[in-house]
Design a protein around this motif. Structure first.
Motif, short mmCIF file in Angstrom:
data_model
loop_
_atom_site.label_atom_id
_atom_site.label_comp_id
_atom_site.label_asym_id
_atom_site.label_seq_id
_atom_site.Cartn_x
_atom_site.Cartn_y
_atom_site.Cartn_z
N GLY A 23 6.05 0.14 9.40
CA GLY A 23 5.55 -1.08 8.78
C GLY A 23 6.24 -1.43 7.47
O GLY A 23 6.94 -0.62 6.87
N PRO A 25 5.38 -4.12 3.78
CA PRO A 25 4.35 -4.96 3.15
C PRO A 25 4.38 -6.37 3.73
O PRO A 25 5.43 -6.86 4.14
CB PRO A 25 4.76 -4.96 1.67
CG PRO A 25 5.61 -3.75 1.51
CD PRO A 25 6.32 -3.56 2.81
N GLY A 26 3.21 -7.01 3.78
CA GLY A 26 3.15 -8.36 4.31
C GLY A 26 3.85 -9.37 3.43
O GLY A 26 4.05 -9.16 2.23
N LEU A 27 4.25 -10.49 4.03
CA LEU A 27 4.90 -11.56 3.27
C LEU A 27 3.93 -12.07 2.20
O LEU A 27 2.72 -12.03 2.40
CB LEU A 27 5.30 -12.68 4.22
CG LEU A 27 6.39 -12.30 5.23
CD1 LEU A 27 6.63 -13.46 6.20
CD2 LEU A 27 7.69 -11.93 4.53
N PRO A 31 11.15 -6.93 2.17
CA PRO A 31 11.10 -5.61 2.82
C PRO A 31 11.93 -4.56 2.09
O PRO A 31 11.89 -3.39 2.46
CB PRO A 31 11.69 -5.90 4.21
CG PRO A 31 12.61 -7.05 4.00
CD PRO A 31 11.95 -7.90 2.93
#
Length: 292
Positions: A23, A25-27, A31
């Motif tokens: 995984g 982190p989310g937008l 990344p």
């Protein structure tokens, strides 16, 4: 040498998880991560099914950030995952319950993450090729609560009876000594220090390559057994003069400051009750007869 354990009193219980997806982190977060010198990098990191890195392979030199060899599994939620990470013991049998590899057996070889995120399981490469992210795996957990008769000060952490019996060991002047490939000096203990020792990992700092070379750590392999000097891991990982830990190299090196090969601590004692001796080549791939 043989040792006496409270093995007949230990309870074997199932814990389970699914193969975890790598995984980011989310937008809108990027990344990229930062190397020790501030350089951004984008490399494979822990999680998923790794097809070409296995226990017994080199710990350094991969284009990766703390990769897990084999397969990484995680519980369905934080509570279940904590149970999986705490009760899984190195050397335990893991069984694939779903998918094309259903019925295949593997072996727990490590725990990862500063916050006890995943359990690392070895499966033969041919089995890995049949597996998919999300496949369910059950670990036959056995080892929590294990005691070594006559060595009450030595705490076992995530250690199965089968692995303990396989480790090279001897007793000298009442001190239980374990055969190791190398010793990690306390000043190279990095990420994970200060956190709980019931699961998770403790990293070797590798930014200072000359110091790593001086300590004889640059040729470490995944699965190597190492000593960790002046480190007390009975409850949390922390510096304590005279303490010693025994760990298994469970993850590869990475470029971030404070990180490097991750160690799963399996034994610890605070005041010299646990020792080590040189035993070149001591690796769980051989000790547990892991199938390639």
């Amino acid at each position: 040498m043989s040792i006496e354990l409270n093995e007949a009193d230990l309870v074997s219980v199932s814990v389970g998880g699914a193969i975890a997806h790598p995984g980011f982190p989310g937008l809108p977060a990027e990344p990229y991560r930062l190397a020790a010198d501030g350089t951004p990098f984008l490399l494979p990191t822990f999680g998923g099914i790794v097809y070409n890195v296995s226990v017994g392979d080199r710990a350094f030199g991969w284009a990766a950030d703390c990769i897990h060899p084999g397969v990484s599994i995680k519980g369905a939620d934080d509570l279940k995952n904590r149970g999986l990470n705490v009760f899984s013991c190195l050397g335990n049998t893991a069984v694939v319950m779903t998918g094309q590899a259903q019925g295949a057996k593997g072996v727990v070889t490590g725990k990862s993450g500063r916050f006890s995120e995943q359990v690392i399981v070895h499966f033969p490469v041919e089995v890995r090729r049949k597996m998919a992210v999300g496949d369910q795996i059950v670990v036959r957990a056995l080892g929590t609560g294990m005691e070594i008769r006559g060595h009450a000060a030595v705490a076992c952490k995530g250690l199965s009876p089968s692995l303990l019996k396989a480790l090279p060991k001897k007793v000298e002047d009442g001190v239980l000594k374990i055969g190791v490939v190398a010793t990690v000096p306390a000043h190279l203990v990095g990420a994970g220090a200060g956190l709980t020792s019931e699961g998770g990992s403790l990293h070797i700092q590798t930014t200072d390559r000359a110091e790593v070379e001086k300590a004889g750590l640059s040729s470490l392999r995944l699965g190597d057994v190492v000593a960790i000097e002046n480190t007390d891991s009975r409850y949390n990982h922390g510096y304590l003069r005279g303490a010693l830990g025994i760990g298994i190299v469970g993850q590869t090196d990475g470029p971030r400051a404070g990180y490097g090969p991750g160690l799963t601590v399996i034994m610890t004692a605070p005041k010299g009750e646990l020792g080590s001796f040189a035993a070149p080549g001591t690796n769980i791939a051989t000790l547990l007869a892991l199938e390639p």
